[in-house]
Design a protein around this motif. Structure first.
Motif, mmCIF file in Angstrom:
data_model
loop_
_atom_site.group_PDB
_atom_site.id
_atom_site.type_symbol
_atom_site.label_atom_id
_atom_site.label_comp_id
_atom_site.label_asym_id
_atom_site.label_seq_id
_atom_site.Cartn_x
_atom_site.Cartn_y
_atom_site.Cartn_z
ATOM 1 N N ASP A 51 52.426 -19.055 -2.123
ATOM 2 C CA ASP A 51 51.929 -19.252 -3.484
ATOM 3 C C ASP A 51 52.725 -18.294 -4.368
ATOM 4 O O ASP A 51 52.392 -17.110 -4.488
ATOM 5 C CB ASP A 51 50.428 -18.959 -3.543
ATOM 6 N N VAL B 174 53.140 -23.842 -5.157
ATOM 7 C CA VAL B 174 52.774 -23.708 -3.746
ATOM 8 C C VAL B 174 53.787 -24.474 -2.903
ATOM 9 O O VAL B 174 54.054 -25.648 -3.151
ATOM 10 C CB VAL B 174 51.360 -24.247 -3.484
ATOM 11 N N GLU C 62 47.286 -26.653 -1.466
ATOM 12 C CA GLU C 62 47.012 -26.331 -2.869
ATOM 13 C C GLU C 62 45.588 -25.812 -3.065
ATOM 14 O O GLU C 62 45.367 -24.845 -3.793
ATOM 15 C CB GLU C 62 47.250 -27.560 -3.760
ATOM 16 N N ALA D 219 45.259 -22.206 -1.732
ATOM 17 C CA ALA D 219 45.859 -21.231 -2.646
ATOM 18 C C ALA D 219 44.998 -21.047 -3.893
ATOM 19 O O ALA D 219 44.769 -19.916 -4.352
ATOM 20 C CB ALA D 219 47.263 -21.676 -3.028
#
Length: 514
Positions: A244, A250, A344, A347
């Motif tokens: 990240d 990401v 995603e 993160a």
């Protein structure tokens, strides 16, 4: 009778000392940091001590002598005065000194700070992890070989199956096997360049040694080495490492070796002699993910798993990247996380939290989504620019529809371009990427012929010394390859050559290079 000049000299000495009383900051660690004394003050005390020990006079320093010493000190430190800060480069050496408001001349990127946290929830007790930040890296410089700053960090997640024996063995031995495959006397850039090949050799050696124990356990391995701003990740299986970067981008630093999703790995396994299919139940129905038979493993690469077949290979996918000086965050986790969260969402769930709390938050979010159906392990590593407050990327603010319209209209403003330029600092440079399962491709060509300082040949995998007549080239037997050079290193011992042939679905060739 009182002499006025010595009294004046004493007063001047006091003024000169107090005028430079700011502390000398020394991050090199030579012991002067935090003393609260400038070089001119130290010089005055030396003169005062010298006069007192001289055995005569009043012990006062003449003003002319003090001024002369002050001039010599200023010339040594450099024009401009004030405290000066010496910086370290990624090798831990001094790269330049600067006073307040100055940039260090010729300075190279400084080493980042690392902050990490780990959290886990166990269901089967088969996950293991490794956290080390003090691994020594050899250096070619005799003057810096003893520096404590020639170190790198290692973080790993190992998700075992059919018991935890393979995960424990890999945790305890993989790093040593990787380091033993590294040539000696390399510079830092050469060391980083040789690292992908050493990781391949280390993974294969770990697998070979564990299989020799006759245990049927296996493990995934996601192995991360951080040296300065450079990140090298080697992985087999379906544990994962994501980056990240600053700015919210990401990216995936590993490849999932699951037969269900990875078409190339399915083709490789079947070409090597394995069978790929689903679990059959009564009535002929097929259920569950694609698996490799015999053994029924749903992964195409792992360490261990002697009962599955050698076409389930330990050759890792390796990726090496270099961060910008804005830093970033790594999330390394077992499939207990990734079966519940996308890269995603994982993160996003922990942005704005320090590393230790972030790891706990990711595990908590995965359990909230899917429950504890598997061992769940997560490591968070923040790579932070030196001198900055430890503050991971903040989560994006929520906007209502009215605000979103306002901000959309403002995007045409020239200041929007400036924001884009600032976000460019999060760009990641890709240095190396390779995922082939062919050892002849991964070990490359050895211009030294595999010779060591003792003039013997060395096996590129297990590092045992060989006589020239014993070494078998990793390229030998590849008669269909236009780049086949059986006389060229690296060389393998007979055991490692047999393992290479088995992984590629071949019979041992028996070819030797004299």
């Amino acid at each position: 009778m009182i002499k006025p000049k010595p009294r004046l000299a004493l007063a001047s000495s006091t003024l000169l000392s107090s005028s430079c009383s700011c502390p000398v900051l020394d991050p090199i660690g030579d012991g002067s940091e935090g003393r609260g004394m400038s070089s001119s003050s130290s010089a005055a005390q030396k003169h005062h001590h010298r006069r007192q020990g001289g055995g005569g006079g009043s012990g006062l320093v003449p003003l002319s002598a003090l001024i002369k010493e002050e001039g010599r000190t200023e010339r040594r430190v450099g024009a401009g005065g004030g405290s000066r800060i010496c910086a370290r480069d990624e090798d831990g050496g001094r790269v330049g000194c600067a006073g307040p408001g100055e940039a260090a001349e010729g300075a190279r990127p400084l080493r980042p700070l690392l902050r990490y946290g780990c959290a886990a929830q166990s269901k089967k007790g088969e996950d293991c992890f490794l956290l080390r930040t003090d691994c020594p890296r050899p250096s070619t410089s005799a003057s810096s070989s003893a520096s404590p700053h020639h170190t790198f960090a290692v973080f790993a997640v190992l998700d075992g199956h059919n018991g935890n024996a393979a995960a424990i063995y890999t945790r305890d031995n993989l790093l040593n096997h990787v380091l033993s495959a590294m040539p000696r006397g390399l510079s830092r850039e050469e060391w980083l360049h040789a690292l992908p090949r050493a990781l391949v050799a280390g993974f294969v050696k770990t697998d070979k040694e564990f299989q020799s124990k006759g245990l049927t356990s296996g493990t995934t391995a996601t192995f991360v080495i951080i040296d300065g701003w450079t990140i090298t990740v080697a992985s087999v299986g379906d544990s994962r490492c994501i980056l990240d970067a600053q700015g919210g981008a990401v990216s995936l630093l590993t490849v999932d070796h699951r037969l269900e999703e990875n078409v190339e790995e399915r083709e490789r396994v079947t070409a090597s002699g394995g069978e790929v299919g689903r679990l059959s139940v009564v009535g002929g129905a097929e259920i569950g993910p694609l698996r490799c038979w015999p053994g029924g493993l749903c992964l195409s690469r792992s360490i261990g798993d002697i009962d599955v077949g050698e076409f389930i290979v330990p050759v890792p996918y390796v990726k090496q990247v270099k961060l910008s000086n804005a830093g970033g965050r790594l999330i390394i986790a077992s499939d207990g996380i990734w079966d519940a969260l996308s890269s995603e969402s994982a993160a996003k769930s922990c942005r704005g939290l320090p590393a230790e709390l972030a790891a706990k938050q990711v595990v908590k979010e995965a359990l909230r989504t899917r429950g504890l159906k598997d061992d769940t392990t997560c490591i968070i590593v923040d790579i932070i620019p030196p001198g900055e407050t430890i503050r991971p990327p903040s989560p994006p603010r929520k906007m209502n529809k009215l605000k979103s319209l306002i901000f959309r209209n403002k995007a045409k403003d020239p200041s929007h371009k400036l924001t884009k330029q600032h976000s460019a600092v999060g760009i990641v440079e890709e240095i190396f990427e390779e995922g082939s399962a062919m050892l002849s491709e991964r070990l490359g060509h050895d211009s030294s012929g595999g010779r060591t300082s003792s003039s013997l040949f060395t096996c590129a995998i297990c590092q045992v010394d060989l006589e020239p007549s014993e070494g078998i080239s990793v390229h030998a037997g590849s008669i269909f390859s236009s780049s086949s050079k059986p006389w060229e290193g690296p060389f393998l011992c007979s055991d490692c050559r047999d393992k290479k042939d088995a992984m590629e679905g071949k019979q041992p060739s028996g070819v030797k290079v004299l």
